[in-house]
Scaffold this motif. Sequence first.
Motif, mmCIF file in Angstrom:
data_model
loop_
_atom_site.group_PDB
_atom_site.id
_atom_site.type_symbol
_atom_site.label_atom_id
_atom_site.label_comp_id
_atom_site.label_asym_id
_atom_site.label_seq_id
_atom_site.Cartn_x
_atom_site.Cartn_y
_atom_site.Cartn_z
ATOM 1 N N ALA A 19 0.673 -1.127 0.028
ATOM 2 C CA ALA A 19 0.202 -0.013 -0.361
ATOM 3 C C ALA A 19 1.108 1.409 0.259
ATOM 4 O O ALA A 19 0.231 1.906 -0.335
ATOM 5 C CB ALA A 19 -0.713 0.135 0.866
ATOM 6 N N ALA A 20 2.063 1.446 0.274
ATOM 7 C CA ALA A 20 3.097 2.582 0.577
ATOM 8 C C ALA A 20 3.482 2.871 -0.721
ATOM 9 O O ALA A 20 3.806 4.004 -0.926
ATOM 10 C CB ALA A 20 3.959 1.642 1.580
ATOM 11 N N ILE B 91 -5.667 -2.905 -4.203
ATOM 12 C CA ILE B 91 -4.277 -4.026 -4.256
ATOM 13 C C ILE B 91 -5.768 -5.077 -4.058
ATOM 14 O O ILE B 91 -6.702 -4.409 -2.233
ATOM 15 C CB ILE B 91 -3.395 -3.357 -3.169
ATOM 16 C CG1 ILE B 91 -2.342 -2.765 -4.668
ATOM 17 C CG2 ILE B 91 -3.133 -4.973 -3.547
ATOM 18 C CD1 ILE B 91 -1.516 -2.807 -3.753
ATOM 19 N N VAL B 92 -5.694 -5.603 -4.244
ATOM 20 C CA VAL B 92 -6.856 -7.227 -3.578
ATOM 21 C C VAL B 92 -6.039 -7.948 -2.874
ATOM 22 O O VAL B 92 -5.651 -8.379 -3.425
ATOM 23 C CB VAL B 92 -7.818 -7.786 -4.339
ATOM 24 C CG1 VAL B 92 -8.389 -8.398 -3.290
ATOM 25 C CG2 VAL B 92 -8.625 -5.932 -5.022
ATOM 26 N N VAL C 90 -7.198 -3.709 -11.394
ATOM 27 C CA VAL C 90 -7.014 -3.890 -9.734
ATOM 28 C C VAL C 90 -5.946 -4.848 -9.969
ATOM 29 O O VAL C 90 -5.984 -4.902 -11.043
ATOM 30 C CB VAL C 90 -8.006 -4.974 -9.060
ATOM 31 C CG1 VAL C 90 -9.249 -3.358 -8.828
ATOM 32 C CG2 VAL C 90 -8.219 -6.313 -10.168
ATOM 33 N N LEU C 91 -4.844 -4.756 -8.605
ATOM 34 C CA LEU C 91 -3.912 -5.143 -8.340
ATOM 35 C C LEU C 91 -3.979 -7.147 -7.223
ATOM 36 O O LEU C 91 -4.678 -6.387 -6.339
ATOM 37 C CB LEU C 91 -2.931 -5.072 -8.131
ATOM 38 C CG LEU C 91 -0.814 -5.899 -7.834
ATOM 39 C CD1 LEU C 91 -1.063 -6.016 -9.477
ATOM 40 C CD2 LEU C 91 -0.285 -4.504 -7.302
ATOM 41 N N VAL C 92 -3.937 -8.169 -8.175
ATOM 42 C CA VAL C 92 -4.176 -9.119 -6.924
ATOM 43 C C VAL C 92 -3.267 -9.789 -6.486
ATOM 44 O O VAL C 92 -2.610 -10.550 -7.081
ATOM 45 C CB VAL C 92 -5.136 -10.393 -7.647
ATOM 46 C CG1 VAL C 92 -5.680 -11.806 -6.839
ATOM 47 C CG2 VAL C 92 -6.693 -9.538 -8.492
ATOM 48 N N LEU D 226 -16.242 -7.442 -3.144
ATOM 49 C CA LEU D 226 -14.978 -7.320 -2.982
ATOM 50 C C LEU D 226 -13.885 -6.415 -4.230
ATOM 51 O O LEU D 226 -13.174 -5.272 -4.050
ATOM 52 C CB LEU D 226 -14.401 -8.040 -1.748
ATOM 53 C CG LEU D 226 -13.021 -7.557 -1.113
ATOM 54 C CD1 LEU D 226 -12.993 -5.917 -0.431
ATOM 55 C CD2 LEU D 226 -12.220 -8.501 -0.623
ATOM 56 N N VAL D 227 -13.704 -7.490 -5.566
ATOM 57 C CA VAL D 227 -13.293 -6.893 -6.012
ATOM 58 C C VAL D 227 -13.452 -5.753 -6.694
ATOM 59 O O VAL D 227 -12.937 -4.865 -7.769
ATOM 60 C CB VAL D 227 -12.806 -8.126 -6.933
ATOM 61 C CG1 VAL D 227 -11.880 -8.032 -7.871
ATOM 62 C CG2 VAL D 227 -12.081 -9.938 -6.456
#
Length: 505
Positions: free
Chosen positions: A84-85, A180-181, A219-221, A172-173
């Motif tokens: 997340a940073a 980011i998931v 999204v990044l999974v 959620l996705v």
Amino acid sequence: MSDRPDISTVGELRSSGHTFRTLRTEIRENLLAALSAGENPWPGLHGFSRTVLPQVERALLAGHDIALLGERGQGKTRLLRTLAALLDEWAPVIEGSELGEHPFDPITDASRARAAELGDDLPIVWRHRDERYVEKLATPDTSVADLIGDVDPMRVAEGRRLGDPETIHYGLVPRSHRGIVAINELPDLAERIQVSLLNVMEERDVQIRGYVLRLPLDVLVVATANPEDYTNRGRIITPLKDRFGAEIRTHYPIELDDEIAIITQEAHLGADVPPAVLEILSRFARNLRESSAVDQSSGVSARFAIAGAETVAAAALHRATVRGEDRAVARVVDVRTAVDVLGGKVEFEVGEEGREDELLEHVLRTATAETVRAHLAGIDLGPLVAAIEAADEVVTTGEQVTAAEFLASLPEIPGRADGGQAGDDESAGDDGRSSDGGESAGDGSSGDRTTGDDETAGDVYDQVAARLGATDDGSRASAVELALEGLFLARRISKETGDGETVYG
């Protein structure tokens, strides 16, 4: 955290010079900026700098979804949370947008209609990077509706047509669009639920109840899983594994310093725990990971040593409170209290049933002997042995024996003018007991260290305290206890335990 930007409309955002970037471009550019500036993008992660992290960085630069494979307690979840940073601290989204769409790139019909109608007056709000990271623990009861979405009967009851995209409640996705998931323990998802992720990860569209919504989700999974040879709860289906661009294996800390750093960082200690005691716990965990008696497919978690350090600190705090000590300092005698409660966290091989306590004790002796050799090599402990024999008295310590009481029970040793070395009769083998040709607990054989100038004056207690940096009664008692335990393991003195007390003599 910096202040939230005060821009509130699309027109103001465009005038500010803001540019739209896809999620993967945003992460890639922020990672490259951190690396070029010499900053550490992975604060708080120890032991991965030369192995796991370079692989993660390459995967992010390539824009790949990532699966982390490893045994329990290897820091997989912590690694995911540091991602997340790499996001922008504040990101603009269309106000009221269910999917958090960028004002310059609306993807739903409703947001496009609002953008066309309001133009530069389209209101926006700002989301912090922490809101763009979503973590889901995979459980067997997780449904497709939880992850992807489902038709909302309340919206149908309001008069919308069943085929109207507005009747869908997104899961959620989709709600993590431009974020980011993270899915922890991915194999725990039922295989039919894993199938629902296939289109999201490859075609980037959403299929709900037979409706295909062409939503270009950004999204990044990322996911974690135990190796397939360990988990019996399920597996990652082959088509889903194929969609992860990078599968990266994690591991336990390779270097002892990294293991200690993790304990120091993660443990919540209620008392002072000297570095030597932390080292015993670290070596204890590491030796268990190498023991043939332990089921290595299940691993020995880093949480094992962390919980051990917290238990040791709790024992010291309990003693200080009950006995009225001014300062709570953990000692070697407290390590035994941790072993008593941590045994259940280790899974032994089937053939070792009934020998668990014996095996734990053996490994603990080994860890203690290694710590003694590492820190007290070169100090002649012979005068301490001679003093105990000459005094014909015992040295008593225990869970409720204060540092002052322990120090008072030590026999007096005349000061020495040299820092002589102990002979081979102090050898402690790999099992913590004597062995022919083993390394001495204090003969300097583990390195070239000898007693320095600061150790040439004073008695053995002063030398031991100086070597371990002990400056007060609590830490001094902890240091001398380590020396006594080393002498016991080298069979120079005896030890008896019982009723919470340990007697050296």
